[in-house]
Design a protein around this motif. Structure first.
Motif, mmCIF file in Angstrom:
data_model
loop_
_atom_site.group_PDB
_atom_site.id
_atom_site.type_symbol
_atom_site.label_atom_id
_atom_site.label_comp_id
_atom_site.label_asym_id
_atom_site.label_seq_id
_atom_site.Cartn_x
_atom_site.Cartn_y
_atom_site.Cartn_z
ATOM 1 N N GLU A 36 0.838 -1.190 0.000
ATOM 2 C CA GLU A 36 0.000 0.000 0.000
ATOM 3 C C GLU A 36 0.879 1.249 0.000
ATOM 4 O OE1 GLU A 36 -3.351 0.393 -0.281
ATOM 5 O OE2 GLU A 36 -3.291 -1.756 -0.709
ATOM 6 N N PRO A 37 0.726 2.142 -0.990
ATOM 7 C CA PRO A 37 1.605 3.311 -1.084
ATOM 8 C C PRO A 37 1.642 4.171 0.180
ATOM 9 C CG PRO A 37 0.335 3.069 -3.101
ATOM 10 C CD PRO A 37 -0.211 2.059 -2.123
ATOM 11 N N SER A 38 0.494 4.362 0.828
ATOM 12 C CA SER A 38 0.453 5.238 2.005
ATOM 13 C C SER A 38 1.252 4.676 3.176
ATOM 14 C CB SER A 38 -0.995 5.467 2.442
ATOM 15 O OG SER A 38 -1.598 4.246 2.847
ATOM 16 N N PHE A 39 1.499 3.371 3.177
ATOM 17 C CA PHE A 39 2.224 2.751 4.275
ATOM 18 C C PHE A 39 3.720 3.071 4.239
ATOM 19 C CE2 PHE A 39 -0.746 -1.042 5.469
ATOM 20 C CZ PHE A 39 -1.788 -0.150 5.648
ATOM 21 N N LEU A 40 4.198 3.647 3.127
ATOM 22 C CA LEU A 40 5.633 3.907 2.998
ATOM 23 C C LEU A 40 6.063 5.240 3.607
ATOM 24 C CD1 LEU A 40 6.326 2.688 -0.655
ATOM 25 C CD2 LEU A 40 6.594 1.423 1.479
ATOM 26 N N THR A 41 5.101 6.047 4.045
ATOM 27 C CA THR A 41 5.443 7.355 4.601
ATOM 28 C C THR A 41 6.361 7.214 5.805
ATOM 29 O OG1 THR A 41 3.310 8.240 3.883
ATOM 30 C CG2 THR A 41 4.517 9.494 5.559
ATOM 31 N N GLY A 42 7.519 7.843 5.704
ATOM 32 C CA GLY A 42 8.482 7.819 6.803
ATOM 33 C C GLY A 42 9.458 6.673 6.741
ATOM 34 N N ILE A 43 9.220 5.695 5.849
ATOM 35 C CA ILE A 43 10.132 4.543 5.760
ATOM 36 C C ILE A 43 10.561 4.292 4.311
ATOM 37 C CG2 ILE A 43 9.344 3.401 7.864
ATOM 38 C CD1 ILE A 43 7.633 1.546 6.071
ATOM 39 N N GLU A 44 10.612 5.371 3.515
ATOM 40 C CA GLU A 44 11.036 5.212 2.125
ATOM 41 C C GLU A 44 12.470 4.673 2.050
ATOM 42 O OE1 GLU A 44 7.972 8.514 2.327
ATOM 43 O OE2 GLU A 44 9.761 7.951 3.455
ATOM 44 N N ASP A 45 13.335 5.182 2.909
ATOM 45 C CA ASP A 45 14.731 4.737 2.972
ATOM 46 C C ASP A 45 14.863 3.820 4.184
ATOM 47 O OD1 ASP A 45 17.449 4.368 3.276
ATOM 48 O OD2 ASP A 45 17.972 6.487 3.081
ATOM 49 N N MET A 46 14.718 2.520 3.955
ATOM 50 C CA MET A 46 14.670 1.595 5.070
ATOM 51 C C MET A 46 16.017 1.434 5.768
ATOM 52 S SD MET A 46 11.848 0.374 6.166
ATOM 53 C CE MET A 46 12.340 -1.142 6.968
#
Length: 286
Positions: free
Chosen positions: A29-39
């Motif tokens: 889900e695209p919205s779940f990546l907020t804040g964790i784009e760079d893992m």
């Protein structure tokens, strides 16, 4: 044998645990990546903050375990992937586990594995898949001495409140699904908070001697989050599994220190807030 690994998960000061969930990207889900784009950066930040555990998918578990630091947070490895968070939902819903999930967890030196037990109104086939997943994992987890964390997740009808990822905080529904998780052989249970936090003792009671950790959900103001944490701990919870309230916070180290203080040192909410720093509460919700 699984207690050997659980000893790495629970903090010896309090016998409680803070597990930071960073497995959101697993669900597509695209919205779940907020804040964790760079893992890589996200995991390094969390490790530096010093929680008891970090929850990751198999593909990203190496980001934690490659860090040459001791002590460092224990790994909780997510084993299953599902497509239940979209709005609108896909016509075909699924929940699948890695066929070698427990072996992967052993290779990654995980302290526990996590799997969903999903209840979606009108979709009993998804719950059936979850039960089959759990039974398979339970057999392998027993063989390898790997603690099995079951996540009973009661969701609202997707047509309500605009659809999307909406949990149902009804105490009776949560308690019933938590009891099923216990009956299926959970070593740990990760449960939603009840709508009334003072009801959470009922969830703890049906879990019996199985430790219950409380999910965090969406972002909340710092004081609200800390008071809710204080309440569920008083109701018998053995820890918390928070994700967005830490990884999306402007001061992840500060909020982690505050939560650890409440969990392990019995800090008051006011004293815990002082560890975060001024001005972060509302900014973190922007």
């Amino acid at each position: 044998m699984h207690t050997y690994r659980l000893n790495r998960l629970f903090n010896p000061r309090s016998n409680r645990a803070l597990d930071v969930a960073v497995d959101h990207g697993f669900f597509g889900e695209p919205s779940f990546l907020t804040g964790i784009e760079d893992m890589k950066s996200s995991v390094a930040t969390i490790v530096a903050a010093g929680p008891d555990a970090v929850q990751l998918s198999p593909g990203l578990a190496p980001l934690l375990q490659r860090i040459p630091q001791r002590p460092k947070p224990a790994l909780v490895m997510r084993t299953d992937i599902a497509n239940i968070y979209g709005n609108p939902l896909d016509s075909h819903l699924f929940s699948h586990v890695f066929p070698d999930a427990i072996e992967q967890a052993v290779r990654f030196d995980a302290a526990a594995v996590c799997v969903n037990l999903l209840f979606l109104p009108g979709r009993p086939e998804v719950r059936e898949q979850c039960v089959l997943n759990i039974m398979k994992l339970r057999a392998e987890a027993t063989r390898y001495g790997m603690p099995l964390m079951i996540e009973p997740l009661v969701m609202q009808d997707n047509a309500k409140a605009g659809g999307g990822y909406m949990v149902d905080g009804d105490t009776d529904k949560i308690a019933t699904l938590v009891r099923q998780a216990r009956e299926l052989g959970a070593d740990l249970i990760k449960a939603d908070p009840t709508d009334d936090p003072l009801d959470f003792h009922r969830v703890v009671e049906v879990a019996g001697d199985i430790p219950v950790l409380v999910r965090g959900g969406g972002r909340a103001p710092d004081e609200t989050l800390l008071r809710r944490t204080e309440t569920v701990l008083a109701q018998g919870a053995r820890g918390i599994v928070y994700g967005r309230n830490i990884i999306q916070h402007p001061n992840p180290a500060g909020i982690t220190a505050a939560l650890m203080g409440v969990l392990h040192d019995g800090l008051s909410v006011d004293d815990a807030l002082a560890l975060i720093g001024a001005g972060t509460d509302e900014e973190g919700l922007a």
